[in-house]
Design a protein around this motif. Structure first.
Motif, PDB file in Angstrom:
ATOM      1  N   LEU A 245       0.818  -1.215   0.000  1.00 15.51           N
ATOM      2  CA  LEU A 245       0.000   0.000   0.000  1.00 15.51           C
ATOM      3  C   LEU A 245       0.853   1.267   0.000  1.00 15.51           C
ATOM      4  CD1 LEU A 245      -2.951   1.068   0.239  1.00 15.51           C
ATOM      5  CD2 LEU A 245      -2.636   1.030   2.717  1.00 15.51           C
ATOM      6  N   LEU A 246       1.892   1.274   0.851  1.00 14.35           N
ATOM      7  CA  LEU A 246       2.683   2.489   1.035  1.00 14.35           C
ATOM      8  C   LEU A 246       3.797   2.656  -0.007  1.00 14.35           C
ATOM      9  CD1 LEU A 246       2.861   2.414   4.923  1.00 14.35           C
ATOM     10  CD2 LEU A 246       1.796   4.201   3.543  1.00 14.35           C
ATOM     11  N   LEU A 247       4.171   1.569  -0.661  1.00 11.29           N
ATOM     12  CA  LEU A 247       5.216   1.678  -1.682  1.00 11.29           C
ATOM     13  C   LEU A 247       4.652   1.847  -3.089  1.00 11.29           C
ATOM     14  CD1 LEU A 247       7.854  -0.929  -0.431  1.00 11.29           C
ATOM     15  CD2 LEU A 247       7.945   1.559  -0.269  1.00 11.29           C
ATOM     16  N   SER A 248       3.352   1.570  -3.253  1.00 13.91           N
ATOM     17  CA  SER A 248       2.745   1.706  -4.585  1.00 13.91           C
ATOM     18  C   SER A 248       2.789   3.137  -5.129  1.00 13.91           C
ATOM     19  CB  SER A 248       1.299   1.190  -4.561  1.00 13.91           C
ATOM     20  OG  SER A 248       0.512   1.912  -3.627  1.00 13.91           O
ATOM     21  N   PRO A 249       2.648   4.194  -4.271  1.00 12.33           N
ATOM     22  CA  PRO A 249       2.751   5.547  -4.822  1.00 12.33           C
ATOM     23  C   PRO A 249       4.127   5.871  -5.401  1.00 12.33           C
ATOM     24  CG  PRO A 249       1.656   5.599  -2.683  1.00 12.33           C
ATOM     25  CD  PRO A 249       2.214   4.231  -2.860  1.00 12.33           C
ATOM     26  N   LEU A 250       5.138   5.100  -5.020  1.00  7.44           N
ATOM     27  CA  LEU A 250       6.487   5.309  -5.536  1.00  7.44           C
ATOM     28  C   LEU A 250       6.739   4.496  -6.800  1.00  7.44           C
ATOM     29  CD1 LEU A 250       8.552   5.208  -2.193  1.00  7.44           C
ATOM     30  CD2 LEU A 250       7.499   7.170  -3.329  1.00  7.44           C
ATOM     31  N   GLY A 251       5.722   3.763  -7.232  1.00  3.24           N
ATOM     32  CA  GLY A 251       5.871   2.951  -8.435  1.00  3.24           C
ATOM     33  C   GLY A 251       6.622   1.654  -8.205  1.00  3.24           C
ATOM     34  N   ILE A 252       6.720   1.216  -6.952  1.00  2.00           N
ATOM     35  CA  ILE A 252       7.436  -0.022  -6.621  1.00  2.00           C
ATOM     36  C   ILE A 252       6.486  -1.204  -6.736  1.00  2.00           C
ATOM     37  CG2 ILE A 252       8.603  -1.275  -4.764  1.00  2.00           C
ATOM     38  CD1 ILE A 252       9.693   1.393  -3.794  1.00  2.00           C
ATOM     39  N   ALA A 253       6.927  -2.245  -7.417  1.00  2.00           N
ATOM     40  CA  ALA A 253       6.094  -3.424  -7.662  1.00  2.00           C
ATOM     41  C   ALA A 253       5.716  -4.112  -6.357  1.00  2.00           C
ATOM     42  CB  ALA A 253       6.829  -4.402  -8.576  1.00  2.00           C
TER      43      ALA A 253
END
Length: 312
Positions: A245-253
């Motif tokens: 959830l928290l890494l998705s805004p950074l474009g991380i898979a």
């Protein structure tokens, strides 16, 4: 097995099943084989240091309550607590073990539990405060910023509500007489939580993620808070979902987010194994022997004093 434990188990299984269904497990396995383990070792070292500093903080908080113990005792109990946190269904099971073995005398158990509660509370204050401070310097999506602000307000309201309990007020009044201890514990808490942030950043480097240290000061506290929700076994499934959830805004898979979470859990599990070794080697008899030795020493002193008085 209690009903609550069953519900937690169902929650973890459901969350993990959803992750398995949506993720490419082969991609995670391939990435796992490419982990640069030196970064993981450094992360493990950071966590070990954090555990030792946490033990010092606990000792500082226990002293005003009349619980004088050697630092070695607090360190061993902290590692044992980590072991039981991994073994028992809840993340506070280790706290119960810590308090119980710190002072098992029936009339003093509440005091021991109070010291553990104070230890936890100072850590929580530092955890949320770090996220709030970092949010002033890191550009965040609106929903994450709202999450951070809500956590800060929740901590404030919860702390005020705790004051309504008589035993809590009594403990707080004791600490007011020892402000240096309380302030020292808060300072150490910020150092401990910063080490935990560094831990996550080191793990991210080990799998090739370009996470900024500033964002890690948001990521680690919020994921940790999620694992405290009573919907899973020791945060299993929740930790991984929080990372996604928290890494998705950074474009991380999602696969990379889950791998980071698994490496984080591996640090906890490895430290827990150390605590298990300490526990099963029977180190808890040492404190009893220490107390017995002190009692014998005091009795001997009293006896010598009495004999001197009789001789005089």
């Amino acid at each position: 097995m209690s009903k609550k434990t069953i519900l937690r188990l169902v929650g973890s299984i459901t969350l993990l099943a959803l992750l398995v269904w949506r993720l490419d497990l082969s991609q995670i396995a391939t990435a796992f084989l490419k982990v640069e383990w030196l970064w993981w070792v450094l992360a493990m070292l950071a966590y070990m240091i954090a555990q030792i500093v946490s033990s010092v903080r606990w000792q500082i908080l226990a002293r005003p309550l009349g619980l004088e113990r050697p630092l070695q005792r607090f360190v061993s109990l902290y590692f044992v607590g980590t072991f039981f946190n991994q073994l028992l269904p809840t993340s506070v099971g280790g706290d119960v073990m810590r308090a119980w073995h710190l002072d098992s005398e029936k009339g003093r158990r509440w005091i021991a539990f109070s010291s553990v509660f104070a230890d936890r509370l100072t850590g929580l204050v530092a955890l949320i405060s770090l996220a709030c401070i970092a949010s002033c310097f890191v550009s965040l999506p609106g929903w994450i910023l709202l999450w951070v602000i809500s956590s800060g307000l929740g901590l404030l309201v919860g702390t005020l509500l705790l004051q309504r309990f008589p035993k809590v007020r009594k403990t707080v009044n004791q600490y007011r007489k020892h402000r240096a201890s309380w302030i020292g514990a808060i300072v150490l808490s910020f150092a401990i939580q910063s080490l935990n942030v560094i831990l996550v950043w080191l793990l991210s480097r080990g799998i090739g993620l370009n996470l900024s240290p500033g964002y890690c000061f948001i990521l680690m506290p919020l994921v940790t808070l999620l694992t405290l929700l009573p919907i899973s076994i020791n945060g299993m499934g929740v930790r991984e979902g929080g990372m996604i959830l928290l890494l998705s805004p950074l474009g991380i898979a999602s696969e990379s987010a889950v791998l980071l979470s698994l490496l984080w859990f591996l640090v906890f599990a490895s430290t827990g194994l150390i605590g298990g070794v300490v526990f099963f080697l029977g180190s808890f008899s040492k404190q009893k022997e220490l107390i017995d030795d002190r009692s014998i020493s005091r009795d001997s002193d009293h006896e010598r004093a009495r004999q001197s008085a009789d001789a005089a």
